[in-house]
Design a protein around this motif. Structure first.
Motif, mmCIF file in Angstrom:
data_model
loop_
_atom_site.group_PDB
_atom_site.id
_atom_site.type_symbol
_atom_site.label_atom_id
_atom_site.label_comp_id
_atom_site.label_asym_id
_atom_site.label_seq_id
_atom_site.Cartn_x
_atom_site.Cartn_y
_atom_site.Cartn_z
ATOM 1 N N ARG A 36 54.352 -33.505 20.336
ATOM 2 C CA ARG A 36 53.820 -33.056 19.040
ATOM 3 C C ARG A 36 54.031 -34.163 18.003
ATOM 4 N NH1 ARG A 36 54.649 -28.179 19.505
ATOM 5 N NH2 ARG A 36 56.922 -28.221 19.520
ATOM 6 N N TRP A 37 55.200 -34.778 17.989
ATOM 7 C CA TRP A 37 55.525 -35.877 17.074
ATOM 8 C C TRP A 37 54.596 -37.065 17.275
ATOM 9 C CZ3 TRP A 37 58.846 -40.244 18.721
ATOM 10 C CH2 TRP A 37 59.208 -41.096 17.673
ATOM 11 N N LEU A 38 54.262 -37.337 18.547
ATOM 12 C CA LEU A 38 53.359 -38.449 18.848
ATOM 13 C C LEU A 38 51.880 -38.080 18.662
ATOM 14 C CD1 LEU A 38 55.149 -39.837 22.030
ATOM 15 C CD2 LEU A 38 55.066 -40.909 19.761
ATOM 16 N N GLY A 39 51.610 -36.803 18.465
ATOM 17 C CA GLY A 39 50.234 -36.361 18.238
ATOM 18 C C GLY A 39 49.388 -36.287 19.496
ATOM 19 N N ILE A 40 50.037 -36.125 20.639
ATOM 20 C CA ILE A 40 49.304 -35.974 21.903
ATOM 21 C C ILE A 40 49.917 -34.810 22.679
ATOM 22 C CG2 ILE A 40 48.634 -38.399 22.085
ATOM 23 C CD1 ILE A 40 50.874 -38.829 24.026
ATOM 24 N N GLY A 41 49.172 -34.294 23.626
ATOM 25 C CA GLY A 41 49.688 -33.194 24.422
ATOM 26 C C GLY A 41 50.699 -33.671 25.457
ATOM 27 N N PRO A 42 51.687 -32.839 25.764
ATOM 28 C CA PRO A 42 52.640 -33.212 26.803
ATOM 29 C C PRO A 42 51.948 -33.443 28.145
ATOM 30 C CG PRO A 42 53.021 -30.948 26.068
ATOM 31 C CD PRO A 42 51.981 -31.544 25.183
ATOM 32 N N ASP A 43 50.848 -32.717 28.354
ATOM 33 C CA ASP A 43 50.090 -32.899 29.601
ATOM 34 C C ASP A 43 49.504 -34.304 29.702
ATOM 35 O OD1 ASP A 43 48.457 -31.992 27.390
ATOM 36 O OD2 ASP A 43 46.791 -31.838 28.786
ATOM 37 N N VAL A 44 49.187 -34.913 28.571
ATOM 38 C CA VAL A 44 48.656 -36.278 28.569
ATOM 39 C C VAL A 44 49.730 -37.251 29.053
ATOM 40 C CG1 VAL A 44 47.746 -38.138 27.121
ATOM 41 C CG2 VAL A 44 46.976 -35.784 26.762
ATOM 42 N N LEU A 45 50.940 -37.091 28.548
ATOM 43 C CA LEU A 45 52.038 -37.963 28.977
ATOM 44 C C LEU A 45 52.335 -37.791 30.467
ATOM 45 C CD1 LEU A 45 54.440 -37.494 25.936
ATOM 46 C CD2 LEU A 45 53.202 -39.575 26.549
ATOM 47 N N VAL A 46 52.362 -36.545 30.912
ATOM 48 C CA VAL A 46 52.639 -36.274 32.327
ATOM 49 C C VAL A 46 51.533 -36.842 33.198
ATOM 50 C CG1 VAL A 46 52.901 -34.437 34.048
ATOM 51 C CG2 VAL A 46 54.080 -34.270 31.851
#
Length: 84
Positions: free
Chosen positions: A62-72
């Motif tokens: 949320r802090w980075l402005g992207i979904g956790p699914d994107v990082l995963v």
């Protein structure tokens, strides 16, 4: 006890988090403050020696402005690229 695969997954996810933080010029100290963890714990999360938990991953995404699914997914793609 953490398996080798879990450790590698944590390292790949940490690598993706570090890459996104670098793109946005964010610091580990900022991450620690936002997620509510110590600087030491943030360092362990970012070097992959200790995995992010679900709440931390959600908050940092949320802090980075992207979904956790994107990082995963980026971490998974990194693993697939190494495997091929």
């Amino acid at each position: 006890m953490e398996t080798q695969a879990q450790s590698t997954d944590a390292q790949r996810l940490a690598s993706e988090v570090r890459a996104e933080m670098a793109r946005q010029k964010r610091t580990a100290a900022e991450l620690a403050a936002v997620v509510g963890i110590s600087a030491h714990t943030a360092g362990r999360r970012l070097n992959g020696s200790s995995p992010f938990n679900v709440a931390e991953l959600g908050e940092l995404a949320r802090w980075l402005g992207i979904g956790p699914d994107v990082l995963v997914r980026r971490a998974e793609l990194s693993a697939e690229a190494v495997a091929s």
